[in-house]
Write a protein that holds these residues in place. Sequence first.
Motif, PDB file in Angstrom:
ATOM      1  N   ILE A 118     -11.907  -5.929 -32.015  1.00 12.61           N
ATOM      2  CA  ILE A 118     -13.162  -5.298 -32.423  1.00 12.61           C
ATOM      3  C   ILE A 118     -14.010  -5.083 -31.166  1.00 12.61           C
ATOM      4  O   ILE A 118     -14.059  -5.935 -30.280  1.00 12.61           O
ATOM      5  N   THR A 119     -14.630  -3.927 -31.057  1.00  7.61           N
ATOM      6  CA  THR A 119     -15.394  -3.590 -29.855  1.00  7.61           C
ATOM      7  C   THR A 119     -16.701  -4.362 -29.781  1.00  7.61           C
ATOM      8  O   THR A 119     -17.339  -4.644 -30.812  1.00  7.61           O
ATOM      9  N   LEU A 120     -17.095  -4.708 -28.564  1.00 11.86           N
ATOM     10  CA  LEU A 120     -18.385  -5.365 -28.310  1.00 11.86           C
ATOM     11  C   LEU A 120     -19.317  -4.482 -27.483  1.00 11.86           C
ATOM     12  O   LEU A 120     -20.364  -4.939 -27.035  1.00 11.86           O
ATOM     13  N   LYS A 154     -25.148  -3.402 -31.105  1.00  9.80           N
ATOM     14  CA  LYS A 154     -23.857  -3.941 -30.705  1.00  9.80           C
ATOM     15  C   LYS A 154     -23.478  -5.117 -31.606  1.00  9.80           C
ATOM     16  O   LYS A 154     -24.333  -5.710 -32.267  1.00  9.80           O
ATOM     17  N   VAL A 155     -22.189  -5.438 -31.624  1.00 11.13           N
ATOM     18  CA  VAL A 155     -21.695  -6.592 -32.370  1.00 11.13           C
ATOM     19  C   VAL A 155     -22.071  -7.857 -31.617  1.00 11.13           C
ATOM     20  O   VAL A 155     -21.862  -7.954 -30.399  1.00 11.13           O
ATOM     21  N   MET A 156     -22.633  -8.844 -32.336  1.00  7.41           N
ATOM     22  CA  MET A 156     -23.051 -10.079 -31.686  1.00  7.41           C
ATOM     23  C   MET A 156     -21.835 -10.965 -31.421  1.00  7.41           C
ATOM     24  O   MET A 156     -20.875 -10.998 -32.210  1.00  7.41           O
ATOM     25  N   THR A 157     -21.886 -11.738 -30.325  1.00  6.11           N
ATOM     26  CA  THR A 157     -20.739 -12.542 -29.884  1.00  6.11           C
ATOM     27  C   THR A 157     -20.810 -13.988 -30.365  1.00  6.11           C
ATOM     28  O   THR A 157     -19.879 -14.760 -30.102  1.00  6.11           O
ATOM     29  N   ASP A 158     -21.916 -14.349 -31.004  1.00  4.94           N
ATOM     30  CA  ASP A 158     -21.958 -15.710 -31.580  1.00  4.94           C
ATOM     31  C   ASP A 158     -20.830 -15.862 -32.603  1.00  4.94           C
ATOM     32  O   ASP A 158     -20.521 -14.936 -33.354  1.00  4.94           O
ATOM     33  N   LYS A 159     -20.178 -17.050 -32.627  1.00  2.51           N
ATOM     34  CA  LYS A 159     -18.961 -17.232 -33.426  1.00  2.51           C
ATOM     35  C   LYS A 159     -19.192 -16.932 -34.906  1.00  2.51           C
ATOM     36  O   LYS A 159     -18.420 -16.196 -35.536  1.00  2.51           O
ATOM     37  N   GLU A 160     -20.282 -17.454 -35.477  1.00  2.00           N
ATOM     38  CA  GLU A 160     -20.550 -17.234 -36.891  1.00  2.00           C
ATOM     39  C   GLU A 160     -20.871 -15.775 -37.177  1.00  2.00           C
ATOM     40  O   GLU A 160     -20.365 -15.184 -38.137  1.00  2.00           O
ATOM     41  N   SER A 174     -17.840 -13.614 -36.798  1.00  2.00           N
ATOM     42  CA  SER A 174     -16.981 -13.677 -37.981  1.00  2.00           C
ATOM     43  C   SER A 174     -17.516 -12.776 -39.092  1.00  2.00           C
ATOM     44  O   SER A 174     -16.748 -12.119 -39.808  1.00  2.00           O
ATOM     45  N   LEU A 175     -18.880 -12.698 -39.245  1.00  2.00           N
ATOM     46  CA  LEU A 175     -19.466 -11.783 -40.226  1.00  2.00           C
ATOM     47  C   LEU A 175     -19.120 -10.339 -39.893  1.00  2.00           C
ATOM     48  O   LEU A 175     -18.765  -9.537 -40.767  1.00  2.00           O
ATOM     49  N   ALA A 176     -19.240  -9.984 -38.609  1.00  2.00           N
ATOM     50  CA  ALA A 176     -18.920  -8.613 -38.201  1.00  2.00           C
ATOM     51  C   ALA A 176     -17.452  -8.306 -38.443  1.00  2.00           C
ATOM     52  O   ALA A 176     -17.095  -7.192 -38.868  1.00  2.00           O
ATOM     53  N   CYS A 177     -16.600  -9.303 -38.185  1.00  2.00           N
ATOM     54  CA  CYS A 177     -15.173  -9.067 -38.402  1.00  2.00           C
ATOM     55  C   CYS A 177     -14.874  -8.861 -39.895  1.00  2.00           C
ATOM     56  O   CYS A 177     -14.025  -8.039 -40.276  1.00  2.00           O
ATOM     57  N   GLU A 178     -15.560  -9.614 -40.758  1.00  2.00           N
ATOM     58  CA  GLU A 178     -15.366  -9.439 -42.185  1.00  2.00           C
ATOM     59  C   GLU A 178     -15.771  -8.039 -42.640  1.00  2.00           C
ATOM     60  O   GLU A 178     -15.156  -7.458 -43.534  1.00  2.00           O
ATOM     61  N   MET A 202     -24.649  -8.254 -41.127  1.00  2.00           N
ATOM     62  CA  MET A 202     -23.353  -7.619 -40.863  1.00  2.00           C
ATOM     63  C   MET A 202     -22.827  -7.976 -39.467  1.00  2.00           C
ATOM     64  O   MET A 202     -21.839  -7.417 -38.998  1.00  2.00           O
ATOM     65  N   GLY A 203     -23.555  -8.891 -38.773  1.00  2.00           N
ATOM     66  CA  GLY A 203     -23.129  -9.288 -37.424  1.00  2.00           C
ATOM     67  C   GLY A 203     -23.515  -8.277 -36.358  1.00  2.00           C
ATOM     68  O   GLY A 203     -22.951  -8.292 -35.264  1.00  2.00           O
TER      69      GLY A 203
END
Length: 428
Positions: free
Chosen positions: A45-47, A76-82, A85-89, A145-146
Amino acid sequence: MGNCYTVGPNEALVVSGGCCGSDQKTYTVGGWAWAWWLLTDIQKITLEIMTLQPKCEDVETAEGVALTVTGVAQVKVMTDKELLSLACEQFLGKSVIEIKGVVLQTLEGHLRSILGTLTVEQIYQDRDQFASLVREVAAPDVGRMGIEILSFTIKDVYDKVDYLSSLGKTQTAAVQRDADIGVAEAERDAGIREAECKKEMMDVKFLADTKMADSKRELEMQKASFNQEVNAKKAEAQLAYELQAAKEQQKIRLEEIEIEVVQRKKQITIEEKEIVRTDKELIATVKRPAEAEAYKMQQLAEGQKVKKVLTAQAEAEKIRRIGEAEAASIEAVGKAEAEKMRMKAEAYQQYGEAAKTALVLEALPKIAGKVSAPLARTNEIVILSGEGSRVTGEVNRLLAELPVSVNALTGVDLTKIPLLQKMTNAQA
């Protein structure tokens, strides 16, 4: 067996599944991860920052005026783990265009809803506040949505009924009106203040002129009194000056006489010294130069005399040396010639008669060449004779006279040579 996968800092690597049927996901940003064949799923997934341009056309504001608003948002997509994971979902497996489309629709929805709660003046006059309000309202929704909103700005606001231009004209007219009123009030206040200042200036001027006139009158009176006293003192001073001047003039005359006497004495002394100086000058400029010139001429004459004597002596020595050299040269040449003649005589004495004859015969071609040299420049020779035997006789005569000529020149008698004897006898 498996493979090693790497990603850069602008992407996130999502590894799903594993051994024993686990559904656990691992996220890697700017690193590497190990994946088993046929057991794990690898997705990215792009950052990177995504630029969106939300636009709401003909949206009615709180006053019912339809506006069109365009903006620019950086997300942009946030890099925090939680949050990652929301963005990936939400977006895992979707392209960047699809992600941008979802976020853009969310932003445009919030922008449209906020436009309905504000007036045109609030939107037009404070765009930054409007953009901040949109960002605050939309941030929680996209955050779930991350996605993080990095910036959101309003690019343009316009309408189709010229409401904004009319609003600007009204505002401009009000500002122009206030400016004209301010200018008029300022000019009025300035005129009033200028008149008051002029009045105060004239009052002060009149008062000053009055005081100046009083001061001038008192000054003139004081000057008249002073002039009277001054004139009296001047008259007394003038008389005293003239009397003193006469006394001083008399003293000056006496001093001048004494000065003239002293000057006369000095003049006599100067003249006496001038006479002595003139005598010395004549001695220095006439007598001494004459003596020096005479001595110079004497020395030059003596030098010229010595020069001529030395020159004559040198010339005589030169002639003597040349004579000695020439005499020695002549003597040496004579000795050499005498020695040559002596040796040649000795050689001739050693020669026999035949050798002498051979020498003469060798010399005859040279003699003949010298004799015939003038004939070489002759083009042709013509012998005039009426008889053919005359030519033969002339040739015989030349042959008969040749031995006599050679005997006279060399002392050798050619008639004694056998060959010539035969030629002579044959001719006879």
